[in-house]
Structure formats: structure tokens, C-alpha cells
Write a protein that holds these residues in place. Structure first.
Motif: not given
Lengths: 206, 206
Positions: B94-98, B107-108, B110-119, B138-143
């Protein structure tokens, strides 16, 4: 209905306890909350975790931040602040005197005096002649105060209070207890007061 | 004159970083302060202190207080909060993706999304399929995001950022930096903002 109340658990070697000791009287009075002063020793608690000194000495960056944070916070509260040497100070005799003083009515004034001498003036609170001056200012008779502090009854009372802290999951200072609800750190004092006033979301912990 | 600014150093495994991540955008916007998001890893910093897991796991009473404090604080901020299992989560991918996302503009979010999903939802942020959903939202292309996260360039960038954290005396998360002034903990965010706005006593550190 009894008055809302909290307990203020403090250790004289603790920097952040200084901030709370100097402001808690005004803050709780304004809020209409009663406060009970509870001196205890962090040494046995830290020792059980394998720490022989303050974690602020063991972890340098954590310590570096604490000194700077204290400097900023003391300034914001208009409190003088110096770094005691050595740190942490030996707080045993001061704590025993406070236990005696809290029974005789001069305990809170004495405790504030100890914090002021230690963190505003940088004097050693392990020295009897330093403590003697604080006792006199607090309205105590030094001879009988020192005698009480050396009595098995007062020694045992401080030990029992430290054991109570451990059994109630207290791990640092200052700690504010509202019933069994624990708030750690000077920056949680306002939350503890709100809790005592039942100004908190009913759902938490329900 | 440039806009007042602060850096938000965060670690995805950190509970208190969740609080800051969810509120910092609104708080700094209201204050007129710019914020730079800086992901880093606490693992190497804790490891250097001999800790193989979170100090909240090593010291049970400290951990007990953190979970309860988080519960109260999340409730006050109207944030959902669950205890992730396991804790701490593996935050490396998750940190590398950010790091990759902050260069590409997502990035921002996505980071908020990670926190939300986790906590808020208790999902594992070490799992690619969980991260994939967050990337899409977050509007990113996953691949291409995963490809970037696996590239030596992004891996090195995260390593370098963690090294920078160590060299700047960062020891926990969240940390807010205003120039070289360090503020540790979600509860210091407002002080960091005041510092960035130069609403602080000039005497401190002068």
C-alpha cells in the motif's frame, strides 16, 4: 446527586504531569468537577517492562520530541520550564510526603510546589532541604511531615497506591480516571472532564 | 510569499494516522495551509529499537489504552472504527502504491481509501484484490499502478523516504513537519498548523 469527579494520577518525575498539576485546579473548578490527587510511582511499572530509566532516555528521538513538545506547551500555558538534571529525578520522598500531606490538607499545595521547584527552577526534589522549603510554603510543619513520610504507614500507603495503579492498567503519567475510564496524558484532561460531565457519545463502549 | 505548508508523514499500519488522514484535508484547507503527503514505513524504525511488532502489542496496557482512546476519538470525529486483524497490518505494498500515486495525482484519494478499508471495514490491506478496488475508486489504473509499485524506482523511493524520516528524527506516526519543527500525533495537528501560520510564541527556540 454527587458532584462529577475524576482522579489525577501523577508522578513527580513526569514532565507532562507538571503541566497538569499546574492547571488542573483551575480547569476542574471552572467545569464544576471534583478532583482527587493520586500520587504514585512509575519506577515499578517501568521496571516490569524492562526499563531501568525513563523511556524518554531509552529512545532518544522520542525524548528529543518530548523536550521540544514540553517547551512549546509550557510556553503556550505561560509556564516556566527547565530540564531537570538528572532526569528523571528521584521522586520517592516527595511522593511519600504528598501522601502524608493529602491527609492533612497541605498535599495539593505541596505537590504543586514540588513541580514548580523541579521544572520551573531545576532544583533536585530528592534533597530534603529543597523539600523543606516547599513544605513550609505549603503550610506544613517540616519535622512532623518528614516523620510521617518515613513511617511504615505512609510508605505502605504509597506502595498500595502504586499497586492500585498497576491493577487499573495505568502505565504512564499523568493519567485521569473517571470511574474505570482511563485517559492518559495532559492533552486528554479536557476529554476526561467531558467524560465526568457525561458529555460523551452514549454509544461508545455501550 | 509562499503559502504556509506542512508535511504529513504517515504509515498505513498506524491507527492514529487514520484519524489524521481522514481529517487533514478539510483542516488544512480551512486554515489556508498546504499539505504534502509523505508515506513511510515504521518497521525499520521500530526494528532499530529492538521492537519486532507494534509497541501497542509489546506493552499491553499501552495497547489497551490506545484501542479505547481510538474508539472515543473516532466516535468524536464521526468515523467508523474497527480493530484490524492482524494488527499491525503489512503496509508495504500500500505504501509503494501511494508513492506511485502521489506522482500521478491519485495518491491522496488512494491513501484515504486504504485507511478507510483497513480501519472502517477491517479488510486486509496486504491483499492485492483489496487494493485493486481502492485503486479503481481513486481513479487509478490497477495494472499500471501495481507495475509501478513493483519497479525498483518506486521501491527505492519509499526506502529513501523512510531513511529521510529517520534522519529527521521521526519515530512514530502520524508526524507533521513544519520545516524542521516536528509534531508527533494526531492530537498535535492543530499545533502544527498554528506553527505553519507562525501563530506561535516567538521566544520558543529563539
Amino acid at each position: 446527586m454527587s458532584k462529577p469527579a475524576l482522579q489525577f494520577w501523577f508522578e513527580f518525575a513526569s514532565t507532562y504531569s507538571y503541566l497538569s498539576a499546574m492547571r488542573i485546579g483551575d480547569v476542574v473548578a471552572k467545569a464544576g468537577v471534583a478532583v482527587e490527587w493520586k500520587p504514585f510511582l512509575l519506577g515499578p511499572i517501568f521496571g516490569a517492562q524492562g526499563w531501568e530509566t525513563s523511556p524518554f532516555n531509552i529512545y532518544p528521538d522520542k525524548g528529543r520530541n518530548m523536550w521540544r513538545d514540553m517547551e512549546r506547551r509550557a510556553r503556550a500555558l505561560d509556564l516556566a520550564f527547565v530540564r531537570p538534571d538528572p532526569f528523571p529525578q528521584n521522586s520517592l520522598l516527595a511522593a511519600r510526603l504528598t501522601v502524608a500531606g493529602l491527609e492533612e490538607g497541605w498535599g495539593e499545595a505541596f505537590a504543586r510546589g514540588v513541580y514548580e521547584v523541579e521544572f520551573a527552577h531545576g532544583l533536585s526534589i530528592a534533597e530534603e532541604r529543597v523539600l523543606e522549603g516547599i513544605l513550609i510554603k505549603a503550610g506544613a510543619d517540616p519535622d512532623s511531615a518528614f516523620e510521617a513520610a518515613r513511617s511504615p504507614m505512609i510508605k505502605d500507603r504509597l506502595k498500595a497506591q502504586t499497586q492500585e495503579a498497576i491493577s487499573r492498567h495505568i502505565f504512564g503519567a499523568p493519567t485521569f480516571m473517571v470511574g474505570d475510564e482511563l485517559f492518559w496524558g495532559d492533552d486528554r484532561l479536557e476529554q476526561a472532564i467531558d467524560w465526568a460531565l457525561e458529555k460523551h457519545p452514549a454509544q461508545v463502549g455501550a
